[in-house]
Write an enzyme that holds these catalytic residues in place. Structure first.
Site, PDB file in Angstrom:
ATOM      1  N   THR A  62      -2.977  -6.728  -4.295  1.00  0.00           N
ATOM      2  CA  THR A  62      -3.580  -7.611  -3.300  1.00  0.00           C
ATOM      3  C   THR A  62      -3.624  -9.073  -3.740  1.00  0.00           C
ATOM      4  OG1 THR A  62      -5.774  -7.164  -4.206  1.00  0.00           O
ATOM      5  CG2 THR A  62      -5.000  -5.744  -2.395  1.00  0.00           C
ATOM      6  N   GLU A 129      -1.323  -1.160  -0.450  1.00  0.00           N
ATOM      7  CA  GLU A 129      -1.894  -2.301  -1.171  1.00  0.00           C
ATOM      8  C   GLU A 129      -2.904  -1.777  -2.193  1.00  0.00           C
ATOM      9  OE1 GLU A 129      -1.480  -5.543  -1.248  1.00  0.00           O
ATOM     10  OE2 GLU A 129      -0.303  -6.063   0.545  1.00  0.00           O
ATOM     11  N   HIS A 176       6.999  -4.573  -4.058  1.00  0.00           N
ATOM     12  CA  HIS A 176       7.290  -5.712  -3.193  1.00  0.00           C
ATOM     13  C   HIS A 176       8.287  -6.656  -3.866  1.00  0.00           C
ATOM     14  CE1 HIS A 176       5.310  -8.550   0.014  1.00  0.00           C
ATOM     15  NE2 HIS A 176       6.562  -8.252   0.284  1.00  0.00           N
ATOM     16  N   ASP A 186       4.657  -8.734  -6.947  1.00  0.00           N
ATOM     17  CA  ASP A 186       3.793  -7.558  -7.040  1.00  0.00           C
ATOM     18  C   ASP A 186       4.595  -6.247  -6.922  1.00  0.00           C
ATOM     19  OD1 ASP A 186       4.002  -8.753  -4.330  1.00  0.00           O
ATOM     20  OD2 ASP A 186       2.821  -7.049  -3.670  1.00  0.00           O
TER      21      ASP A 186
END
Length: 284
Positions: A62, A129, A176, A186
């Protein structure tokens, strides 16, 4: 638009009505009829030529705390299917994760993205997430926040369920950073990809093959064009230019964060190349 899958009883006036239904629809019975707005759908016969919309599982961090993440992910601009807290609460001994978007809906988590020749991965992925600050400042300089054991246990259970239900290939469990190199980093180099692999989630190179390729390439490394081709073969969106350009550097950084997190400087060295070749042997 979606509808409930629960059946509503069909009231047919005795056996003549049921017989008429069977004659008209082939195999229609009350149990195979589902009510829709203004019509009934006969689900007695199913087609075989189809597959799941979901092809990829994308993991994120996050970049902030839980309350902020929840606020952002329930706002107007970005979302994910699931959110895993730093210390997930439990129910009956099992961790609780937040489901923010139904899996059949398209969450806005991937953005501009590409993997294995497919683009716009929001269309074909589920996003998770994970609450984590990412890079943080410490007394010894910048570092990456680690992930708690109970948090990773929750991520593991959730991910394993998703990849099992949708038959997602190991190489299609990505970060990601893998699908948006240079734009995203991330879940970062502190994320325990190898530990998830040990739980049956995602890809990891076999140590024996890595060692064999280290020996093979110790005398002469593959050309940069061959390395770019191998990265593209594995799934990364990288052009074969034969030049260590900005895009190639970003892709190598993403690859190293995932598969060689001890060093992620973007230099395609012997260890990086050996791992890449071993992965392609195993999965591609």
């Amino acid at each position: 638009m979606s509808y409930s899958s629960s059946a509503r009883p069909v009231h047919i006036a005795g056996w003549p009505g049921l017989l008429l239904c069977l004659l008209a629809l082939g195999a229609c019975t009350p149990a195979t009829l589902k009510e829709r707005p203004g019509y009934w759908a006969d689900q007695s016969v199913a087609a075989k030529a189809f597959n799941h919309r979901v092809r990829f599982l994308v993991l994120h961090y996050t970049g902030g705390d839980g309350p902020r993440a929840l606020n952002v992910l329930t706002g107007p601009s970005v979302s994910s299917h699931y959110l895993v807290a730093t210390a997930p609460p439990a129910h009956s001994g099992e961790p609780i994760v937040r489901q923010l978007v139904p899996e059949y809906e398209r969450a806005w988590h991937a953005g501009t993205s590409s993997w294995g020749g497919r683009h716009h991965l929001n269309d074909s992925s589920i996003g998770i997430e994970i609450v984590n600050a990412g890079p943080i400042e410490t007394a010894n300089g910048n570092a990456w926040q680690g992930f708690r054991q109970d948090q990773i246990a929750a991520v593991s259970s959730l991910s394993k369920d998703i990849v099992t239900r949708y038959a997602i290939a190991p190489e299609n469990v990505v970060g990601h950073a893998d699908i948006a190199p240079g734009r995203k980093v991330d879940p970062g180099p502190a994320f325990p990809w190898e530990a998830l692999y040990r739980q049956g989630i995602g890809a990891w190179p076999d140590a024996t093959r890595v060692a064999a390729y280290r020996n093979q390439f110790a005398g002469a490394m593959p050309s940069l064009a061959a390395i770019q081709s191998a990265l593209a073969r594995y799934g990364y969106d990288v052009p074969v230019t034969g030049v260590l350009d900005q895009r190639t550097h970003a892709v190598v950084v993403s690859f190293q964060m995932h598969f060689r997190p001890a060093r992620y400087d973007g230099v395609p060295d012997l260890d990086t190349v050996a791992r890449l070749w071993a992965l392609n042997d195993k999965y591609r």
